[in-house]
Enzyme design. Structure first.
Site, mmCIF file in Angstrom:
data_model
loop_
_atom_site.group_PDB
_atom_site.id
_atom_site.type_symbol
_atom_site.label_atom_id
_atom_site.label_comp_id
_atom_site.label_asym_id
_atom_site.label_seq_id
_atom_site.Cartn_x
_atom_site.Cartn_y
_atom_site.Cartn_z
ATOM 1 N N LYS A 280 0.861 -1.177 0.000
ATOM 2 C CA LYS A 280 0.000 0.000 0.000
ATOM 3 C C LYS A 280 0.901 1.232 0.000
ATOM 4 O O LYS A 280 1.979 1.221 0.632
ATOM 5 C CB LYS A 280 -0.859 -0.048 1.274
ATOM 6 C CG LYS A 280 -1.901 1.054 1.422
ATOM 7 C CD LYS A 280 -2.692 0.832 2.739
ATOM 8 C CE LYS A 280 -3.787 1.855 2.950
ATOM 9 N NZ LYS A 280 -4.527 1.630 4.223
ATOM 10 N N SER B 139 -9.557 1.676 3.411
ATOM 11 C CA SER B 139 -8.691 2.432 2.548
ATOM 12 C C SER B 139 -7.692 1.583 1.761
ATOM 13 O O SER B 139 -7.170 2.049 0.756
ATOM 14 C CB SER B 139 -7.908 3.462 3.369
ATOM 15 O OG SER B 139 -7.020 2.817 4.268
ATOM 16 N N SER C 265 -9.600 -0.670 7.625
ATOM 17 C CA SER C 265 -9.024 -0.474 6.290
ATOM 18 C C SER C 265 -8.344 -1.689 5.690
ATOM 19 O O SER C 265 -8.015 -1.681 4.500
ATOM 20 C CB SER C 265 -8.040 0.697 6.308
ATOM 21 O OG SER C 265 -8.739 1.914 6.274
#
Lengths: 478, 101, 481
Positions: free
Chosen positions: C74, C149, C173
């Protein structure tokens, strides 16, 4: 004027003498080229985290214990939020609601006797970076982060001081304690011991405080005292002319000798303190406190008392000697090398202090090893050299760092304490000066000094004065 | 806490300014509405009686915390300086700072 | 193929790291345009790392399960020399001067970095729509969000564009996008994995974890990243167990609690029945299922939306245009420079949360909001402690609904936030939580279930998940896009 009383409180920021910064491993050494002692953590790079320096905590505990504070078992680092180019994270990590040390005090001597200035708290925080405003570009400032993250303790006094002199004495005593503890270098000019002063005045006899102003930019003890004196006078004039003192921060202008309003457009500060979620509460176990307490060095006051009682030196000398921990250690080293305490104290407070008085390194600037000073004192005590020649030898020792005996031997100034040598010199002088002999024997004993002078001249001042006197008298009177 | 709409807008504007954000350019009144809706949603905590409850800052308190006082060079200073948008020699350059501002 | 399978093929030299890496790079090139999982690909670095890994594999030199294995991170993970933006304009062009803990551990293990994955800006979002790189699409249905997210991480693993990935979880997330994409996600106990080098959103809640194809991969990744880090003083010193070896698949005698408060009005019926069916499956495997109560659940969201924005408002103060990232152009005095740089650099949702966080900390409001929320946090944490007196793990839905449509909730913050009501309490309590596939909706979208464990019981948690996974086939579904 006399109808007002000043109320003074001081906030001191002392830089802790750690090797690395408060929350990262960067060096704290001063004088490095700009932006060399920096890392991702202290420049606030995304994703970095603070980790507390154990030694900084220990030093703060030391200071707290020596100043009679209560050490809190649990204290909390908070974030103080504001934007400034020298503050990389946009917040300063500082203890706020729950500081490490509470209470305590500093005792000073005043005309009315001893007085204890209370302490409110001591807390830990990190320093900010430095801004330069004159690096070649008129519209730009330049940031150096070397100092950013250096550990500080903030020591907040109660509003207990009533005169500039008390404030100065408080500050000197506090500095002395921190330097003794080896937790701060205590240099105001270099900024590792900084002070802000809060000053207000009130009519004598009134309990409530007046409106206070905060003074910044105090770079010497003298500046602290002068700025407070100035501010008391300024506030008095304001009140006497019917005005009101406004609460503000004022800068001390040392050259002009006055405080100046910062005229800032400060939008009301709202620092939004909250516990730093990157740091767990700081837990100080009881045994850590106990260990630190047992490791505390003897402080100046106690040391001075001990010097007076153990070494039987005058209190005035003891105070001078203990004003600086290194000087006190030097004094004791001279004694340990065999010198009588009173003589050692005399030599140090008179001759040695005169040589180093203008050197800010203090006793560290003295090239005479304690054993060598003891050696010099011994030569005098044993009558090997006279006290007068001793002073000359001392000067040479200070210049060269060599041992007294070596210098004495090289110069051939060793005192003549051999009675036959003195007798023959005396005989010679008596024989050469029949007229003066007659005068002496006729009752004009003052001519003795003439004979002493002549013999000293002949022996290049090396005759033992006491022996010379005795021999002269004996020969002249028979 | 806050009542009138005009007050709310003003408070939000001030708050944004404290956070160095320009409120006007963040999508005008729709932005203020969103802030307000979040603030009024979270105000439901007032229904709860929390007297005598200790606050929790971390759910798990088992980290070690302290590091030893050893200095070492990060070796990252050049990379740090080159990440800066405006650099001048060994310095990071910013618009003139007026002290006390 | 799972990461574990690829790892053993690499070790057996059935495939080289270079071949495998090239295959993934090609796949990304060819197919990611549809999904937008990657915000940055680093083929040159990947090929170089792959050929070095091959040398290591040939010499059998300090091999780990990750030697030669392609992975993706990420874009919240700091990678030295590789642009890291947190999907924000304010960090455009930022080349980090250091490696974070996760990046350096995986680098040392010999992993190959394929690239950086899309996400909501600063991890603030539940749909991956708040990204300066544009939204990620759900590989099961491109009209739907992959969740957020860590939307890029979940979508990439589901779509076969990375064998395994790392995400972060502040309020769900990892777990929510893992559920939306039909993958397995784990948020470990707070402090189990170092946060050093993870761009901070809310420091007391953020935690790093894997998003993987199955439970074994998840265990393999956790083993590589868990453990104490001297750079993070909130990281836990407790030794790291062998998570893969702990996967016995036996749940006999385990008690699983199902919280009544997680099946209230508003929950989608397909989600509810899938999770209830999962409870039956676990019962069938020998576990005892009991109903439990977490009475303060309804306050968790409000509590979170005070604490997380408050911490974020300070964490994001460093983006001021001085030392890195976006600096507004033109002539500005200092105050304007801060304001202009930040206003231009942050997206609307981030700005919204910064303002909310600033407000709840500001003078006069601190006690009513922030301190109050910290006290409510205590109540929520105590709910779990109480519940764990009568069960070993908790089974719950991950989200109230299956994946929703792109654009459906972007203009209503509360509707968007409500997506996380079942994941947020776990962050507030600092507990380990995981998400794994447990069903498919009538329209073919994945449904996830959540398992919540006692502090540091990741091994126990993954063992239950493994038992369930062995008994079902949901994790074997692969999206066609």
């Amino acid at each position: 004027m006399s109808s007002y009383e000043a109320v003074i409180g001081l906030e001191v920021h002392a830089q802790l003498s750690t090797e690395s910064k408060m929350f990262c491993a960067c060096s704290t050494s001063a004088g490095s080229p700009p932006n060399t002692n920096i890392c991702p953590v202290c420049t606030g790079q995304p994703g970095t985290l603070p980790v507390v320096n154990r030694r900084a905590i220990e030093m703060a505990i030391k200071a707290g214990l020596a100043l009679g504070c209560k050490i809190e078992r649990r204290s909390i680092f908070a974030r103080k939020n504001y934007f400034y180019p020298d503050l990389p994270k946009g917040y300063q990590i500082s203890q706020y609601e729950f500081p490490l040390c509470l209470g305590g005090g500093v005792t000073i001597s005043t005309e009315g006797g001893k007085k204890t200035i209370s302490l409110i708290r001591i807390h830990l925080e990190e320093d900010a970076g430095k801004l330069l405003h004159d690096y070649g570009h008129p519209d730009m400032s330049h940031v150096d982060f070397n100092r950013c993250g250096v550990p500080l303790i903030e020591i907040v006094s109660g509003p207990d001081m009533r005169s500039p002199k008390e404030a100065g004495d408080y500050l000197r005593t506090l500095r002395n304690v921190l330097v003794y503890l080896d937790v701060c270098e205590g240099n105001l000019q270099e900024g590792n011991f900084r002070c802000d002063a809060n000053v207000s005045i009130r009519p004598v006899g009134r309990k409530e405080f007046g409106t206070r102003t905060e003074m910044k930019n105090l770079n010497s003890f003298k500046a602290v005292e002068r700025s407070i004196a100035y501010e008391i006078e300024r506030q008095t004039k304001v009140l006497e002319s019917g005005g009101t003192v406004s609460q503000e921060t004022r800068l001390w202008n040392d050259v002009a000798g006055r405080t100046e309003s910062m005229r800032s457009k400060e939008e009301a500060h709202d620092y939004r303190y909250f516990p730093d979620p990157d740091l767990l509460p700081l837990i100080v176990e009881e045994d850590w406190i106990a260990r630190t307490r047992s490791g505390l060095p003897e402080l100046a006051g106690a040391k001075a008392e001990r010097f007076v009682s153990n070494y039987e030196i005058p209190r005035a000398d003891a105070l001078v000697l203990t004003d600086d921990r290194a000087l006190a250690d030097y004094f004791e080293a001279v004694i340990a090398s065999g010198a009588p305490a009173r003589k050692a104290a005399n030599w140090i407070t008179a001759e040695l202090m005169r040589e180093i008085k203008d050197d800010e390194r203090g006793i560290a600037a003295c090239p005479i090893a304690p054993a060598n000073l003891a050696g010099l004192i011994k030569l005098i005590e044993e009558g090997k050299i006279s006290g007068k020649i001793g002073k000359d030898v001392f000067e040479m020792m200070f210049k060269t760092g060599r041992a007294a005996a070596e210098i004495v031997a090289e110069l051939g100034v060793e005192q003549i304490s051999d009675s036959s040598a003195i007798e023959s010199a005396v005989d010679k002088i008596i024989a050469e000066n029949p007229k003066q002999v007659e005068q002496y024997r006729g009752g004009k004993t003052a001519v003795l000094a003439y004979f002493v002078g002549q013999v000293m001249k002949a022996t290049k001042g090396q005759a033992n004065p006491q022996m010379l006197n005795d021999i002269l008298k004996k020969k002249l009177e028979t | 806490m806050i009542k009138k709409t005009s007050d709310i807008k003003e408070v939000i504007e001030k708050t944004a300014s404290l956070a160095r954000l320009s409120f006007e350019s963040s999508g005008s009144s729709r932005f203020a509405e969103k802030v307000e809706s979040v603030l009024s949603y979270v105000a439901q905590l007032n229904e709860l009686d929390t007297s005598g409850i200790e606050p929790t800052s971390h759910a798990v308190l088992v980290g070690s915390g302290l590091r030893e006082d050893k200095a070492h060079d990060s070796g990252a200073k050049d990379l740090i300086l080159s990440a800066a948008p405006s650099r001048d020699g060994p310095f990071i350059q910013v618009p003139k700072v007026i002290e006390g501002e | 193929m799972t990461a574990a399978q690829l790892s053993s093929m690499l070790r057996e030299r059935e495939i080289s790291s270079l071949e495998l890496t090239k295959a993934y790079l090609d796949e990304i090139q060819r197919r990611d345009k549809k999904l937008n999982c990657y915000v940055l690909q680093c083929p040159e670095l990947a090929l170089e790392q792959a050929s070095r890994a091959d040398e290591r594999l040939a010499k059998k030199d300090s091999l780990t399960p990750f030697t030669g294995l392609p992975i993706a991170l990420k874009d919240i993970f700091i990678t030295q020399g590789v642009e890291t933006t947190c999907a924000s304009k304010i960090l455009k062009g930022y080349i980090p001067p250091y490696d974070g803990n996760a990046a350096s551990r995986l680098k040392a293990a010999g992993a190959v970095l394929l690239g950086k994955l899309n996400m909501d800006e600063f991890a603030m979002g539940s749909s991956n729509e708040f990204s300066s790189f544009g939204p990620v699409k759900n590989p099961w249905n491109q009209e739907c969000t992959p969740g957020g997210s860590s939307g890029g991480s979940a979508a990439a693993v589901a779509a076969g564009l990375a064998p395994i990935a790392l995400g972060t979880d502040t309020g769900g997330s990892i777990r929510q996008p893992a559920a939306f994409c039909g993958t397995v996600g784990l948020k470990p106990t707070y402090g189990r994995v170092s946060r050093y080098g993870v761009i901070a959103f809310a420091s007391s809640l953020d935690q790093v974890g894997p998003i993987a194809q199955d439970v074994r991969d998840c265990a393999m990744m956790l083993g590589a990243i868990a453990g104490h880090d001297p750079m993070d003083s909130t990281s836990i010193e407790t030794p790291v167990p062998d998570y893969v070896a702990a996967l016995k698949g036996d749940v006999k005698g385990k008690t699983i609690g199902v919280p009544a408060e997680y099946f209230v009005s508003g929950i989608d019926t397909e989600v509810e029945s899938a999770v209830r069916a999962a409870a039956k499956t676990l019962e069938g495997l020998g576990a005892r299922v009991v109903e439990i109560s977490l009475p303060h659940t309804k306050y968790a969201l409000a509590c979170y939306y005070i604490i997380a924005p408050a911490e974020a408002s300070a964490n994001l103060a460093r983006y001021d245009g001085i030392r890195f990232g976006h600096r507004a152009s033109g002539n500005h005095d200092l105050a304007d420079l801060f304001k202009a740089s930040r206003t231009e650099g942050f997206g609307a949702e981030v700005a919204l949360r910064i303002v909310v966080g600033t407000y709840v900390l500001s003078s006069g409001y601190y006690d009513a909001y922030y301190l109050k929320a910290q006290k409510v946090r205590t109540l929520i944490k105590n709910d779990f402690l109480e519940a764990f007196k009568s069960c070993d793990a908790i089974l719950a839905p991950v989200t109230p609904t299956p994946p929703f449509k792109l654009g459906e909730k972007t203009d209503d913050p509360i509707q968007m936030y409500l997506n996380d009501i079942f994941t947020i309490p776990v962050n507030l309590a600092g507990l380990p939580g995981m998400s794994l596939p447990c069903g498919v909706t009538g329209s073919g979208l994945p449904i996830g279930m959540q398992l919540i464990g006692k502090p540091l019981d990741e091994a126990g948690l993954m063992n239950i998940a493994y038992a369930y996974e062995q008994a079902t086939a949901w994790h074997k579904n692969i999206p066609v896009f």
